[in-house]
Write a protein that holds these residues in place. Structure first.
Motif, PDB file in Angstrom:
ATOM      1  N   ILE A   1      79.999 -16.358  69.702  1.00  0.00           N
ATOM      2  CA  ILE A   1      79.595 -17.737  69.422  1.00  0.00           C
ATOM      3  C   ILE A   1      78.082 -17.968  69.355  1.00  0.00           C
ATOM      4  O   ILE A   1      77.638 -19.097  69.297  1.00  0.00           O
ATOM      5  CB  ILE A   1      80.224 -18.718  70.451  1.00  0.00           C
ATOM      6  CG1 ILE A   1      79.774 -18.361  71.878  1.00  0.00           C
ATOM      7  CG2 ILE A   1      81.738 -18.695  70.336  1.00  0.00           C
ATOM      8  CD1 ILE A   1      80.280 -19.332  72.932  1.00  0.00           C
ATOM      9  N   PHE A   2      77.291 -16.901  69.404  1.00  0.00           N
ATOM     10  CA  PHE A   2      75.848 -17.076  69.201  1.00  0.00           C
ATOM     11  C   PHE A   2      75.287 -15.805  68.570  1.00  0.00           C
ATOM     12  O   PHE A   2      76.011 -14.844  68.344  1.00  0.00           O
ATOM     13  CB  PHE A   2      75.139 -17.407  70.527  1.00  0.00           C
ATOM     14  CG  PHE A   2      75.047 -16.256  71.497  1.00  0.00           C
ATOM     15  CD1 PHE A   2      73.856 -15.527  71.620  1.00  0.00           C
ATOM     16  CD2 PHE A   2      76.133 -15.881  72.265  1.00  0.00           C
ATOM     17  CE1 PHE A   2      73.764 -14.461  72.491  1.00  0.00           C
ATOM     18  CE2 PHE A   2      76.047 -14.815  73.144  1.00  0.00           C
ATOM     19  CZ  PHE A   2      74.857 -14.097  73.254  1.00  0.00           C
TER      20      PHE A   2
ATOM     21  N   GLN B   1      71.461 -18.062  80.355  1.00  0.00           N
ATOM     22  CA  GLN B   1      70.949 -18.933  79.291  1.00  0.00           C
ATOM     23  C   GLN B   1      72.044 -19.482  78.389  1.00  0.00           C
ATOM     24  O   GLN B   1      71.939 -20.589  77.884  1.00  0.00           O
ATOM     25  CB  GLN B   1      69.903 -18.181  78.450  1.00  0.00           C
ATOM     26  CG  GLN B   1      68.708 -17.687  79.244  1.00  0.00           C
ATOM     27  CD  GLN B   1      68.025 -18.812  80.013  1.00  0.00           C
ATOM     28  OE1 GLN B   1      67.778 -19.884  79.462  1.00  0.00           O
ATOM     29  NE2 GLN B   1      67.742 -18.601  81.294  1.00  0.00           N
ATOM     30  N   LEU B   2      73.085 -18.697  78.175  1.00  0.00           N
ATOM     31  CA  LEU B   2      74.155 -19.147  77.273  1.00  0.00           C
ATOM     32  C   LEU B   2      75.341 -19.735  78.027  1.00  0.00           C
ATOM     33  O   LEU B   2      76.052 -20.587  77.515  1.00  0.00           O
ATOM     34  CB  LEU B   2      74.653 -17.984  76.395  1.00  0.00           C
ATOM     35  CG  LEU B   2      73.885 -17.594  75.130  1.00  0.00           C
ATOM     36  CD1 LEU B   2      73.842 -18.732  74.140  1.00  0.00           C
ATOM     37  CD2 LEU B   2      72.501 -17.061  75.398  1.00  0.00           C
ATOM     38  N   LEU B   3      75.588 -19.254  79.253  1.00  0.00           N
ATOM     39  CA  LEU B   3      76.812 -19.655  79.949  1.00  0.00           C
ATOM     40  C   LEU B   3      76.572 -20.312  81.302  1.00  0.00           C
ATOM     41  O   LEU B   3      77.507 -20.513  82.079  1.00  0.00           O
ATOM     42  CB  LEU B   3      77.763 -18.448  80.047  1.00  0.00           C
ATOM     43  CG  LEU B   3      78.268 -18.008  78.655  1.00  0.00           C
ATOM     44  CD1 LEU B   3      78.852 -16.611  78.684  1.00  0.00           C
ATOM     45  CD2 LEU B   3      79.296 -19.005  78.116  1.00  0.00           C
TER      46      LEU B   3
ATOM     47  N   LEU C   1      85.568 -20.660  79.341  1.00  0.00           N
ATOM     48  CA  LEU C   1      84.682 -19.508  79.157  1.00  0.00           C
ATOM     49  C   LEU C   1      83.537 -19.452  80.192  1.00  0.00           C
ATOM     50  O   LEU C   1      83.316 -18.414  80.812  1.00  0.00           O
ATOM     51  CB  LEU C   1      84.139 -19.533  77.713  1.00  0.00           C
ATOM     52  CG  LEU C   1      82.998 -18.595  77.331  1.00  0.00           C
ATOM     53  CD1 LEU C   1      83.361 -17.128  77.551  1.00  0.00           C
ATOM     54  CD2 LEU C   1      82.612 -18.813  75.864  1.00  0.00           C
TER      55      LEU C   1
ATOM     56  N   PHE D   1      70.906  -8.579  71.659  1.00  0.00           N
ATOM     57  CA  PHE D   1      71.940  -9.162  72.517  1.00  0.00           C
ATOM     58  C   PHE D   1      73.334  -8.601  72.222  1.00  0.00           C
ATOM     59  O   PHE D   1      74.276  -8.874  72.936  1.00  0.00           O
ATOM     60  CB  PHE D   1      71.918 -10.690  72.411  1.00  0.00           C
ATOM     61  CG  PHE D   1      70.781 -11.304  73.176  1.00  0.00           C
ATOM     62  CD1 PHE D   1      70.896 -11.551  74.538  1.00  0.00           C
ATOM     63  CD2 PHE D   1      69.586 -11.619  72.556  1.00  0.00           C
ATOM     64  CE1 PHE D   1      69.849 -12.094  75.268  1.00  0.00           C
ATOM     65  CE2 PHE D   1      68.526 -12.171  73.275  1.00  0.00           C
ATOM     66  CZ  PHE D   1      68.653 -12.410  74.635  1.00  0.00           C
ATOM     67  N   LEU D   2      73.437  -7.814  71.149  1.00  0.00           N
ATOM     68  CA  LEU D   2      74.692  -7.113  70.829  1.00  0.00           C
ATOM     69  C   LEU D   2      75.866  -8.065  70.614  1.00  0.00           C
ATOM     70  O   LEU D   2      76.987  -7.792  71.049  1.00  0.00           O
ATOM     71  CB  LEU D   2      75.011  -6.071  71.923  1.00  0.00           C
ATOM     72  CG  LEU D   2      73.942  -4.980  72.145  1.00  0.00           C
ATOM     73  CD1 LEU D   2      74.247  -4.162  73.401  1.00  0.00           C
ATOM     74  CD2 LEU D   2      73.833  -4.046  70.942  1.00  0.00           C
TER      75      LEU D   2
ATOM     76  N   GLY E   1      88.265 -14.797  72.546  1.00  0.00           N
ATOM     77  CA  GLY E   1      87.434 -15.874  73.096  1.00  0.00           C
ATOM     78  C   GLY E   1      86.149 -15.404  73.730  1.00  0.00           C
ATOM     79  O   GLY E   1      85.600 -16.073  74.607  1.00  0.00           O
ATOM     80  N   CYS E   2      85.639 -14.258  73.291  1.00  0.00           N
ATOM     81  CA  CYS E   2      84.435 -13.693  73.909  1.00  0.00           C
ATOM     82  C   CYS E   2      83.208 -14.548  73.583  1.00  0.00           C
ATOM     83  O   CYS E   2      83.035 -15.003  72.449  1.00  0.00           O
ATOM     84  CB  CYS E   2      84.220 -12.263  73.413  1.00  0.00           C
ATOM     85  SG  CYS E   2      82.859 -11.409  74.264  1.00  0.00           S
ATOM     86  N   GLY E   3      82.348 -14.734  74.572  1.00  0.00           N
ATOM     87  CA  GLY E   3      81.108 -15.479  74.367  1.00  0.00           C
ATOM     88  C   GLY E   3      80.214 -14.862  73.304  1.00  0.00           C
ATOM     89  O   GLY E   3      79.415 -15.562  72.670  1.00  0.00           O
ATOM     90  N   MET E   4      80.343 -13.560  73.095  1.00  0.00           N
ATOM     91  CA  MET E   4      79.478 -12.861  72.139  1.00  0.00           C
ATOM     92  C   MET E   4      79.801 -13.212  70.693  1.00  0.00           C
ATOM     93  O   MET E   4      79.087 -12.811  69.769  1.00  0.00           O
ATOM     94  CB  MET E   4      79.583 -11.350  72.346  1.00  0.00           C
ATOM     95  CG  MET E   4      79.327 -10.908  73.767  1.00  0.00           C
ATOM     96  SD  MET E   4      77.701 -11.413  74.379  1.00  0.00           S
ATOM     97  CE  MET E   4      76.676 -10.210  73.543  1.00  0.00           C
TER      98      MET E   4
ATOM     99  N   ARG F   1      70.185  -7.672  79.880  1.00  0.00           N
ATOM    100  CA  ARG F   1      70.742  -8.380  78.703  1.00  0.00           C
ATOM    101  C   ARG F   1      71.917  -9.275  79.115  1.00  0.00           C
ATOM    102  O   ARG F   1      71.979 -10.457  78.752  1.00  0.00           O
ATOM    103  CB  ARG F   1      71.221  -7.356  77.660  1.00  0.00           C
ATOM    104  CG  ARG F   1      71.889  -7.962  76.428  1.00  0.00           C
ATOM    105  CD  ARG F   1      72.502  -6.881  75.522  1.00  0.00           C
ATOM    106  NE  ARG F   1      73.631  -6.216  76.156  1.00  0.00           N
ATOM    107  CZ  ARG F   1      74.917  -6.586  76.015  1.00  0.00           C
ATOM    108  NH1 ARG F   1      75.232  -7.592  75.221  1.00  0.00           N
ATOM    109  NH2 ARG F   1      75.884  -5.949  76.644  1.00  0.00           N
TER     110      ARG F   1
ATOM    111  N   VAL G   1      70.777 -12.373  81.162  1.00  0.00           N
ATOM    112  CA  VAL G   1      70.152 -13.419  80.347  1.00  0.00           C
ATOM    113  C   VAL G   1      71.233 -14.226  79.628  1.00  0.00           C
ATOM    114  O   VAL G   1      71.196 -15.458  79.586  1.00  0.00           O
ATOM    115  CB  VAL G   1      69.138 -12.819  79.345  1.00  0.00           C
ATOM    116  CG1 VAL G   1      68.653 -13.878  78.358  1.00  0.00           C
ATOM    117  CG2 VAL G   1      67.947 -12.204  80.082  1.00  0.00           C
ATOM    118  N   ILE G   2      72.235 -13.544  79.091  1.00  0.00           N
ATOM    119  CA  ILE G   2      73.346 -14.236  78.424  1.00  0.00           C
ATOM    120  C   ILE G   2      74.117 -15.097  79.425  1.00  0.00           C
ATOM    121  O   ILE G   2      74.431 -16.262  79.163  1.00  0.00           O
ATOM    122  CB  ILE G   2      74.280 -13.215  77.737  1.00  0.00           C
ATOM    123  CG1 ILE G   2      73.538 -12.546  76.571  1.00  0.00           C
ATOM    124  CG2 ILE G   2      75.568 -13.876  77.261  1.00  0.00           C
ATOM    125  CD1 ILE G   2      74.236 -11.329  75.997  1.00  0.00           C
TER     126      ILE G   2
ATOM    127  N   ALA H   1      69.884 -17.206  70.888  1.00  0.00           N
ATOM    128  CA  ALA H   1      69.579 -16.852  72.276  1.00  0.00           C
ATOM    129  C   ALA H   1      68.072 -16.914  72.530  1.00  0.00           C
ATOM    130  O   ALA H   1      67.624 -17.460  73.554  1.00  0.00           O
ATOM    131  CB  ALA H   1      70.109 -15.454  72.585  1.00  0.00           C
TER     132      ALA H   1
END
Lengths: 167, 167
Positions: free
Chosen positions: B96-97, A77-79, A26, B123-124, B91-94, A70, A73-74, B102
């Motif tokens: 998992i948080f 910060q997340l990936l 991912l 963050f949708l 498997g979308c990152g969205m 947005r 930032v994802i 965030a």
């Protein structure tokens, strides 16, 4: 199904048949994100040489980093991405209208209810592409959340297929 | 130059050398837009069989139509597209948080000034991809400005390279 849907289904069948990259992780392997325009004449993977799995690709009208904030930032910060390439392009649609024109068109073609839906939208148009690349890069670098992120700005020429660094 | 910039410059040289499509028009020839995720494992041109010049490609974290609304209005009202394919993926990152995670991460890693920059961001994220495809398509169809636009929703499987229609 529309012809557009038919094209998706049939074209995807061939892609899936040959697909061998189902094990990619991912987080982007090359830890960068590209922000570019939705323009139909840009194929980022090919033109910017992005291997599958290497980078996030964020696209919107004009390749705006404000609109992409947005997502950036994802991405960071997340990936775990640490670099951003902002790539705008020659002949961009965002050079040829402004908010007043867009809002008038919506009212005229779609009516008052539609006009109300877009009345507070900033369409993020701009009059000069290189200036806007510099402005976008400066805006992003000014954010506290972007400290430590490398940001550069580029222009892609839709007539030649060539990128040029601006900042 | 970073290695990421070096890759862009060197890869683009080869692309530009072979480039022969400098005469494509600004409006998408097939009059549609694709909204999909920024995920590094998706190559929309190849996987969704989009010829250069045919369609706008809008990408953001999660392939959100809310986030893409400005771009879609421009695509339709200024550049004449009449159909939207919304393509989310497995498997979308969205998935998992959420916003709290965030925002905590930003505060912890980047400090209070950075936290303030994202405190009002939605963050949708979403918990189920097919549900979110249906929700996005319904949201778009509910807009007055989208009346007359054909909207369908799809899921792309990053393990198989295959798309499936949801709605």
């Amino acid at each position: 199904m529309s012809s557009v849907e038919q094209n998706l289904v049939e074209g995807n069948e061939g892609y899936a048949y040959l697909f061998k990259q189902g094990d990619l992780a991912l987080p982007p392997s090359q830890k960068y994100a590209v922000v570019t325009c939705m323009d139909a004449r840009i194929d980022p993977a090919a033109a910017f040489h992005i291997p599958l799995g290497a980078a996030h690709v964020i696209r919107n009208a004009g390749g705006s980093v404000r609109d992409a904030f947005r997502s950036l930032v994802i991405s960071q910060q997340l990936l775990g991405t640490t670099e951003v390439l902002v790539v705008k392009h020659t002949g961009c649609g965002m050079l040829i209208f402004d908010d007043a024109v867009a809002k008038d068109l919506v009212r005229k073609n779609k009516g008052d209810a539609a006009a109300r839906e877009v009345e507070n939208l900033d369409f993020l148009t701009f009059p000069d592409v290189e200036d806007k690349v510099r402005d976008d890069v400066a805006w992003l670098k000014g954010k506290a959340v972007e400290q430590g992120i490398r940001v550069t700005g580029w222009v892609y020429d839709v007539k030649t297929g060539r990128v040029k660094k601006v900042v």
